[in-house]
Design a protein around this motif. Sequence first.
Motif, PDB file in Angstrom:
ATOM      1  N   LYS A   1     -70.339  11.681  58.297  1.00  0.00           N
ATOM      2  CA  LYS A   1     -71.515  10.956  58.753  1.00  0.00           C
ATOM      3  C   LYS A   1     -71.617   9.583  58.083  1.00  0.00           C
ATOM      4  N   LEU A   2     -72.345   8.722  58.763  1.00  0.00           N
ATOM      5  CA  LEU A   2     -72.585   7.369  58.281  1.00  0.00           C
ATOM      6  C   LEU A   2     -74.028   7.278  57.798  1.00  0.00           C
ATOM      7  N   PHE A   3     -74.211   6.853  56.542  1.00  0.00           N
ATOM      8  CA  PHE A   3     -75.540   6.664  55.967  1.00  0.00           C
ATOM      9  C   PHE A   3     -75.742   5.195  55.621  1.00  0.00           C
ATOM     10  N   GLN A   4     -77.002   4.780  55.600  1.00  0.00           N
ATOM     11  CA  GLN A   4     -77.303   3.380  55.316  1.00  0.00           C
ATOM     12  C   GLN A   4     -76.937   3.012  53.890  1.00  0.00           C
ATOM     13  N   ASN A   5     -77.130   3.941  52.972  1.00  0.00           N
ATOM     14  CA  ASN A   5     -76.809   3.688  51.565  1.00  0.00           C
ATOM     15  C   ASN A   5     -76.717   5.032  50.845  1.00  0.00           C
ATOM     16  N   TYR A   6     -76.400   4.963  49.542  1.00  0.00           N
ATOM     17  CA  TYR A   6     -76.244   6.205  48.792  1.00  0.00           C
ATOM     18  C   TYR A   6     -77.565   6.957  48.661  1.00  0.00           C
ATOM     19  N   SER A   7     -78.672   6.225  48.547  1.00  0.00           N
ATOM     20  CA  SER A   7     -79.969   6.890  48.426  1.00  0.00           C
ATOM     21  C   SER A   7     -80.265   7.742  49.658  1.00  0.00           C
ATOM     22  N   ALA A   8     -79.872   7.254  50.835  1.00  0.00           N
ATOM     23  CA  ALA A   8     -80.096   8.021  52.060  1.00  0.00           C
ATOM     24  C   ALA A   8     -79.278   9.304  52.044  1.00  0.00           C
ATOM     25  N   PHE A   9     -78.023   9.205  51.616  1.00  0.00           N
ATOM     26  CA  PHE A   9     -77.203  10.415  51.531  1.00  0.00           C
ATOM     27  C   PHE A   9     -77.756  11.382  50.492  1.00  0.00           C
ATOM     28  N   ASN A  10     -78.112  10.853  49.323  1.00  0.00           N
ATOM     29  CA  ASN A  10     -78.601  11.729  48.260  1.00  0.00           C
ATOM     30  C   ASN A  10     -79.923  12.385  48.664  1.00  0.00           C
ATOM     31  N   GLY A  11     -80.740  11.668  49.455  1.00  0.00           N
ATOM     32  CA  GLY A  11     -81.974  12.258  49.951  1.00  0.00           C
ATOM     33  C   GLY A  11     -81.705  13.441  50.860  1.00  0.00           C
TER      34      GLY A  11
ATOM     35  N   GLU B   1     -67.725  11.852  63.417  1.00  0.00           N
ATOM     36  CA  GLU B   1     -66.821  12.752  64.124  1.00  0.00           C
ATOM     37  C   GLU B   1     -67.551  14.065  64.394  1.00  0.00           C
ATOM     38  N   PRO B   2     -67.081  14.865  65.357  1.00  0.00           N
ATOM     39  CA  PRO B   2     -67.716  16.159  65.598  1.00  0.00           C
ATOM     40  C   PRO B   2     -67.704  17.034  64.345  1.00  0.00           C
ATOM     41  N   THR B   3     -68.713  17.866  64.218  1.00  0.00           N
ATOM     42  CA  THR B   3     -68.767  18.832  63.126  1.00  0.00           C
ATOM     43  C   THR B   3     -67.682  19.884  63.327  1.00  0.00           C
ATOM     44  N   VAL B   4     -67.005  20.229  62.240  1.00  0.00           N
ATOM     45  CA  VAL B   4     -66.030  21.316  62.279  1.00  0.00           C
ATOM     46  C   VAL B   4     -66.693  22.547  61.674  1.00  0.00           C
ATOM     47  N   VAL B   5     -66.886  23.573  62.488  1.00  0.00           N
ATOM     48  CA  VAL B   5     -67.551  24.801  62.045  1.00  0.00           C
ATOM     49  C   VAL B   5     -66.488  25.810  61.624  1.00  0.00           C
ATOM     50  N   THR B   6     -66.619  26.338  60.409  1.00  0.00           N
ATOM     51  CA  THR B   6     -65.720  27.359  59.885  1.00  0.00           C
ATOM     52  C   THR B   6     -66.566  28.498  59.314  1.00  0.00           C
ATOM     53  N   PRO B   7     -65.974  29.637  59.003  1.00  0.00           N
ATOM     54  CA  PRO B   7     -66.756  30.714  58.374  1.00  0.00           C
ATOM     55  C   PRO B   7     -67.342  30.310  57.025  1.00  0.00           C
ATOM     56  N   ASP B   8     -66.767  29.269  56.399  1.00  0.00           N
ATOM     57  CA  ASP B   8     -67.229  28.818  55.089  1.00  0.00           C
ATOM     58  C   ASP B   8     -68.392  27.837  55.188  1.00  0.00           C
ATOM     59  N   GLY B   9     -68.608  27.243  56.361  1.00  0.00           N
ATOM     60  CA  GLY B   9     -69.681  26.269  56.505  1.00  0.00           C
ATOM     61  C   GLY B   9     -69.337  25.201  57.522  1.00  0.00           C
TER      62      GLY B   9
ATOM     63  N   PHE C   1     -63.906  25.669  65.027  1.00  0.00           N
ATOM     64  CA  PHE C   1     -64.042  24.930  66.275  1.00  0.00           C
ATOM     65  C   PHE C   1     -64.914  23.705  66.003  1.00  0.00           C
ATOM     66  N   GLU C   2     -64.916  22.776  66.952  1.00  0.00           N
ATOM     67  CA  GLU C   2     -65.714  21.566  66.809  1.00  0.00           C
ATOM     68  C   GLU C   2     -67.010  21.704  67.591  1.00  0.00           C
ATOM     69  N   CYS C   3     -68.046  21.013  67.119  1.00  0.00           N
ATOM     70  CA  CYS C   3     -69.294  20.991  67.875  1.00  0.00           C
ATOM     71  C   CYS C   3     -70.002  19.656  67.668  1.00  0.00           C
ATOM     72  N   VAL C   4     -70.815  19.308  68.633  1.00  0.00           N
ATOM     73  CA  VAL C   4     -71.674  18.124  68.550  1.00  0.00           C
ATOM     74  C   VAL C   4     -73.103  18.616  68.720  1.00  0.00           C
ATOM     75  N   HIS C   5     -73.980  18.169  67.820  1.00  0.00           N
ATOM     76  CA  HIS C   5     -75.361  18.656  67.858  1.00  0.00           C
ATOM     77  C   HIS C   5     -76.317  17.512  67.547  1.00  0.00           C
ATOM     78  N   GLY C   6     -77.593  17.773  67.757  1.00  0.00           N
ATOM     79  CA  GLY C   6     -78.598  16.732  67.570  1.00  0.00           C
ATOM     80  C   GLY C   6     -79.423  16.877  66.318  1.00  0.00           C
ATOM     81  N   LEU C   7     -79.049  17.764  65.411  1.00  0.00           N
ATOM     82  CA  LEU C   7     -79.787  17.877  64.153  1.00  0.00           C
ATOM     83  C   LEU C   7     -79.754  16.531  63.440  1.00  0.00           C
ATOM     84  N   CYS C   8     -80.811  16.195  62.743  1.00  0.00           N
ATOM     85  CA  CYS C   8     -81.020  14.915  62.064  1.00  0.00           C
ATOM     86  C   CYS C   8     -81.566  13.864  63.033  1.00  0.00           C
ATOM     87  N   ARG C   9     -81.581  14.170  64.338  1.00  0.00           N
ATOM     88  CA  ARG C   9     -82.100  13.194  65.296  1.00  0.00           C
ATOM     89  C   ARG C   9     -83.358  13.706  66.002  1.00  0.00           C
ATOM     90  N   GLU C  10     -83.405  14.985  66.304  1.00  0.00           N
ATOM     91  CA  GLU C  10     -84.537  15.550  67.037  1.00  0.00           C
ATOM     92  C   GLU C  10     -84.944  16.877  66.413  1.00  0.00           C
TER      93      GLU C  10
END
Length: 225
Positions: free
Chosen positions: A117-127, A104-112, A28-37
Motif C-alpha cells: 500500500k501507498l501511504f502519505q507518510n510514516y505517521s499515516a502508516f504507523n497510525g 497491488e492486489p492483496t495476497v491471502v494465505t492461511p497465515d494472513g 489467492f489474490e483479492c481486491v477489496h474496499g477496506l480502508c475506503r468504505e
Amino acid sequence: MTLTTEFVIRSPSLPLVTLADSVPSSQFECVHGLCRERTARVFTVYFDSTDDVSEDDLSTFDEVVETTPLGHASGKDVYQLTIELEDVVADAFAPERFTASQVEPTVVTPDGWYEKKLFQNYSAFNGMRTRCEEYGIGVELVSISQNPPEDDTSSQYGLTDRQQEALTLAIGRGYYESPRQVSSEELAEEMGISQPSMSGLLRRGERQLITSALGSQPQINTLPK
C-alpha cells in the motif's frame, strides 16, 4: 513525501484466510474496499485455474454471503464475493481512521494478508498499524521505501541517497520509537554495512535535516568572559 509499504496482517478474524487454507496453492489474490468504505463487503478474488475452485466450494464458507462468477482473466478464475465481516475487522479498518491506496492486489494465505500500500507518510502508516493492534490484528512490516519526489531530485533536504536510505530504514523499523524497536547493529546488518558506518550515516543525516530545517548552519556565539 509518500511511502510504499509491504506488510502482513494477521488475525483469526480476517476473512478468507480459511478459504486460502482449503485451496491447493494455499493462496489467492483479492481486491477489496477496506480502508475506503465502512460498508465494504465485496471482494473480487482471483484463483489459479489449477486450484479448480467452484461456486459451490465458495458457498460452503459461512462468511461468504453471496458468490458471483465473473469469468476468467490472465489464467485465473475470477469471482465476486460478498463477505460477512466480523465487527473487529470492520471497526479496525474504518476508513475515517486512515487513508491508504492499494498498489497491488492483496495476497491471502492461511497465515494472513500480504498487502502493498501507498501511504502519505510514516505517521499515516504507523497510525494504521497502531489502530490494527488495538483490535488484536498484528501488522508485520516487510519493507518500507520513500518514493522519490516528482522533480527527481535526490532530496529536498540535501541528504545523500545513502543517508536517506538509512534514515528511511531506521524510521520504518522503529529506531526512533521510545523504546527503540531495533538497534543500529541490526540496521547495519540489513544495509550490509558496519555498525559504525550505519551510526555515521544516521548522525550525518540527522545533522543535515536539522541544518536544513534551521535554514543555515547554526551560529555559536562565544560567551563573554
